[in-house]
Enzyme design. Sequence first.
Site, PDB file in Angstrom:
ATOM      1  N   GLU A 113       0.814  -1.209   0.000  1.00  0.00           N
ATOM      2  CA  GLU A 113       0.000   0.000   0.000  1.00  0.00           C
ATOM      3  C   GLU A 113       0.846   1.255   0.000  1.00  0.00           C
ATOM      4  OE1 GLU A 113      -2.595  -0.653   3.293  1.00  0.00           O
ATOM      5  OE2 GLU A 113      -4.234  -1.264   1.995  1.00  0.00           O
ATOM      6  N   GLU A 170      -8.835  17.609  39.126  1.00  0.00           N
ATOM      7  CA  GLU A 170      -9.886  18.608  39.325  1.00  0.00           C
ATOM      8  C   GLU A 170      -9.331  19.993  39.570  1.00  0.00           C
ATOM      9  OE1 GLU A 170     -12.335  16.966  42.405  1.00  0.00           O
ATOM     10  OE2 GLU A 170     -13.543  15.855  40.965  1.00  0.00           O
TER      11      GLU A 170
END
Lengths: 99, 505
Positions: B69, B312
């Site tokens: 490919e 957080e």
Amino acid sequence: MTVNDKYLLKLYITGHTPRSERAIKNLRRLCEQELDGRYEMRVIDILEQPQLAEDEKILATPTLIKMLPPPLRRIIGDLSDTEKVLVGLDLLPVELKLQ
Amino acid sequence: MSNENSKIPVEKLGTGIEGFDLISQGGLPKGRTTLITGTAGSAKTVFAAQFLAEGIRKSNEPGVFVTFEEHPSEIRKNLLSMNWHIQEWEEQNLWRFVDASPQPGHETIESGEFDLGALLARIEYAVRSIGAQRISIDSLGAVFTLFNNATLVRAELRRLSAALKGMGITALMTAERTQEFGEIARFGVEEFVADNVIILRNVLEAEKRRRTIEILKFRGTTHQKGEYPFTVLPDQGIIIIPLSAIELKQRSSDMRVPSGSPEMDRMCGGGFFRDSLILVSGATGCGKTLMTAEFIHGGAKKGEKCLLFAYEESREQLLRNANGWGIDFEALERNNQLRMVCAYPESAGLEDHLIAIKREIDSFKPDRVAVDSVSAMERVGTNRGFREFMISLASFVKHREIPGMFTATTATLMGGPSVTESHFSSITDTIILLRYVEMLGEMRRGVTVLKMRGSMHEKDIREFTIDHQGMHIGKPFRNIVGILTGKPEYLNMESMDRISGMFQD
């Protein structure tokens, strides 16, 4: 294309199998009929010279490469379909190609 | 065709691809061909290239890459970003390309019978010339597009497969599939290289891409069953997360480590176990980050190194908050006793986060780990992905035999279960609940040790307060019921007496 164009043809084969021999025979016959001395034909056995196949990126055998005159063309198979070989070698008049 | 000795079991060749050798129980079947299939973009080519690259890097085994490919120059360029210097390997005869990619201007006419003998000869030549032990062929589907005659291609690929077997080389062939679930590969290629099949999937699930790898079959040998998540890192290639293949074989320790709060140590019967996982669950703002800060501080006081993952809050927020509790994180960092890794959960997929965490732990080698909070990760993946993340994270920390504190935010203010808890509670050793308690128009905070494996612990729900010196755990709430369910209710003395009387002999 002029009549004086010299043809350089390379035929790659893998060993001398019946198929290889058939391709060589078919090509030689065609050249003699159509090119009458205006050609040089080289047969390359990939089993002996694998690097040459690598350089030319050859996958299928037999493969015929028309090196000269340009354009470069590749024909694969035992060359038993004469018309297709002639098309590949630019030896068929354009009108015929269209049919 | 086969000249293998039937008395010798199938040997495996370690691929060196992280996680793969674990799920395949040793690697690819040695001297055989394995088919790897997947849809477009499922990382087949990366896998095929990595199989060779790891062979070169880890065991100096030369490899051949047959490409149908992409052009070799494209592959060299694409894989340079993974730090695989293919060109250098080519110069050292460790890597060789067989370039069967479409050549521009190579218009081919077919005239009569042909075979792919040239390709076979080139492959054999490449393998012999560098003594290759690995070969990758990418991809089989592309061979079919090169020639009109599918029957011929199929026969030739079967011949190739047999030739590879004869060479005793371990081969990997890629093939396309059109759907994630359905036929194994296009053109039915699995029929002639069917001994071993691996499937790569790249499924879109709830707007998130999830990559998995599954070993469908290995003929004559064993492997782990089912799908395993993996990720492709730009600088490392494929990393498989071997979830359930992780063995539960960690030792257990009786050694206790301080929690950072003397009162909490008392509640836990003398501190946490050294190799335990502690889940701290509570609503937002009720003191989870404080508990992790105390946990880090407690370790640092003993001269331990701590690693904190904060999902957080930013570094600056953490420093400020810790300062407010009388803990100087910056000083700990300077002493190399603390490393803070702050990241936004959405910045990467769960697999990537997991690998980042593992890398940090491996490089910093901490004595304790804290994650605040793991529930922030719920947002990033699917439910299933999150569960796998939690299990994998937990087992990884456990294997290091260090204590890990994970916090989880409950969905409702007054308690109740969270997703994190339900996924995590069975693999944690200790669960600490922090809860708001509404009392006479005032919000108070309560803490309790819900479970502690292998140790006695207090069953009380105690009140705790927070000030500039951190957390202070006080007396138990005696006349309130329903704190855990989030519906606290007062009991007057009379009903208290009656209830305690009910359980007396």
